[in-house]
Scaffold this active site. Structure first.
Site, mmCIF file in Angstrom:
data_model
loop_
_atom_site.group_PDB
_atom_site.id
_atom_site.type_symbol
_atom_site.label_atom_id
_atom_site.label_comp_id
_atom_site.label_asym_id
_atom_site.label_seq_id
_atom_site.Cartn_x
_atom_site.Cartn_y
_atom_site.Cartn_z
ATOM 1 N N TYR A 41 0.830 -1.213 0.000
ATOM 2 C CA TYR A 41 0.000 0.000 0.000
ATOM 3 C C TYR A 41 0.861 1.259 0.000
ATOM 4 O O TYR A 41 0.389 2.335 -0.378
ATOM 5 C CB TYR A 41 -0.937 0.045 1.206
ATOM 6 C CG TYR A 41 -1.997 -1.014 1.266
ATOM 7 C CD1 TYR A 41 -2.214 -1.915 0.215
ATOM 8 C CD2 TYR A 41 -2.809 -1.133 2.388
ATOM 9 C CE1 TYR A 41 -3.188 -2.893 0.301
ATOM 10 C CE2 TYR A 41 -3.796 -2.108 2.475
ATOM 11 C CZ TYR A 41 -3.971 -2.995 1.433
ATOM 12 O OH TYR A 41 -4.941 -3.951 1.528
ATOM 13 N N HIS A 99 0.123 -11.599 1.867
ATOM 14 C CA HIS A 99 -0.854 -10.811 1.105
ATOM 15 C C HIS A 99 -1.461 -11.587 -0.068
ATOM 16 O O HIS A 99 -2.670 -11.589 -0.282
ATOM 17 C CB HIS A 99 -0.186 -9.526 0.607
ATOM 18 C CG HIS A 99 -1.164 -8.435 0.306
ATOM 19 N ND1 HIS A 99 -0.807 -7.109 0.325
ATOM 20 C CD2 HIS A 99 -2.478 -8.454 -0.018
ATOM 21 C CE1 HIS A 99 -1.872 -6.370 0.027
ATOM 22 N NE2 HIS A 99 -2.884 -7.167 -0.187
#
Length: 269
Positions: A41, A99
């Site tokens: 991110y 992730h």
């Protein structure tokens, strides 16, 4: 620190720079105590700064981050997590997720889950889990470290993609599920069924959808940059839907997947 994953948290996907900083600051002021971020991110430093500025004691927070695919190898995972901790200004996160599974199986599941378990043993993270796995990969993760050690499986889940094969598989093995994209980029907020339930209950469509997910047993991590939405979403925790309303929302499932990155996503169940 909290021993269980809060049912309602604040996501930071797609929030960069000041937008991430402001969202987390406002979220903490509003009362959010779970903050979800990820290495990819690019906002862990802003999340860390917002937490530091908030004055909220670290022990009251539940902080989640996710290890990116480039860092899954045994000799890289722990170092990447230490870098995340530096950015987040904390000695330990509450939950670290893989992730996405390694593209093309370049790093075997047993290797990265073993490395993640080692990071947990080192005290870098209190809990560990996975994200975006299919059932075969989740089974490999279970085989590597045991189901008891996998605290959560974070997957795309909303009224239009209820992912019952994945949730059923996880639930049968005692693995908690976290829903991301619960509002489907806002697509479900215009749904007539959701709108009717919201109107009847004096709630917003977002509150109805978040309440549905939480009553289904999932944690949710909606994001917003607007304080009014942050406050409103929090109220979903007190909205209790009736069985007939839950059934109507269950009927909206149409297998509509919104997150399916080529070269990254596994073959879904």
């Amino acid at each position: 620190m909290n021993n269980t994953i809060p049912a309602l948290g604040l996501g930071t996907f797609r929030l960069k720079g000041d937008a991430a900083l402001d969202s987390v600051r406002q979220g903490l002021q509003a009362g959010y105590r779970l903050i979800d971020t990820a290495q990819i991110y690019g906002n862990e430093a802003e999340v860390g700064q917002a937490i530091a500025d908030s004055g909220v004691p670290r022990r009251e927070l539940f902080l989640t981050t996710k290890v990116w695919t480039e860092h899954l190898a045994k000799d890289r995972l722990a170092d990447s997590l230490k870098e995340s901790l530096r950015k987040l200004r904390t000695e330990q996160v509450d939950l670290t997720l893989i992730h996405w599974p390694s593209p093309g199986g370049a790093v075997p599941v047993a290797e990265f889950m073993g490395a993640l378990a080692d990071a947990q043993d080192q005290g870098l993270t209190r809990l560990i889990g996975v994200s975006n796995f299919n059932n075969a990969l989740l089974q490999q993760a279970i085989d590597a470290v045991g189901a008891d050690r996998i605290a959560s499986h974070q997957i795309e889940l909303h009224p239009y993609l209820q992912n019952r094969t994945a949730t059923g598989f996880a639930k049968a093995r005692g693995i908690h599920v976290t829903s991301y994209m619960t509002l489907a980029y806002g697509k479900v907020l215009g749904d007539p069924v959701i709108g009717e339930i919201a109107a009847a209950r004096g709630a917003t469509p977002a509150q109805v959808v978040l309440a549905w997910a939480m009553q289904s047993g999932y944690a949710v991590i909606p994001s917003s940059t607007k304080r009014v939405n942050l406050d409103s979403n929090l109220k979903a925790a007190t909205l209790v839907l009736r069985a007939d309303e839950m059934k109507r929302i269950a009927g909206l499932d149409r297998g509509e997947r919104l997150v399916n990155p080529e070269g990254l996503a596994p073959k879904w169940d």
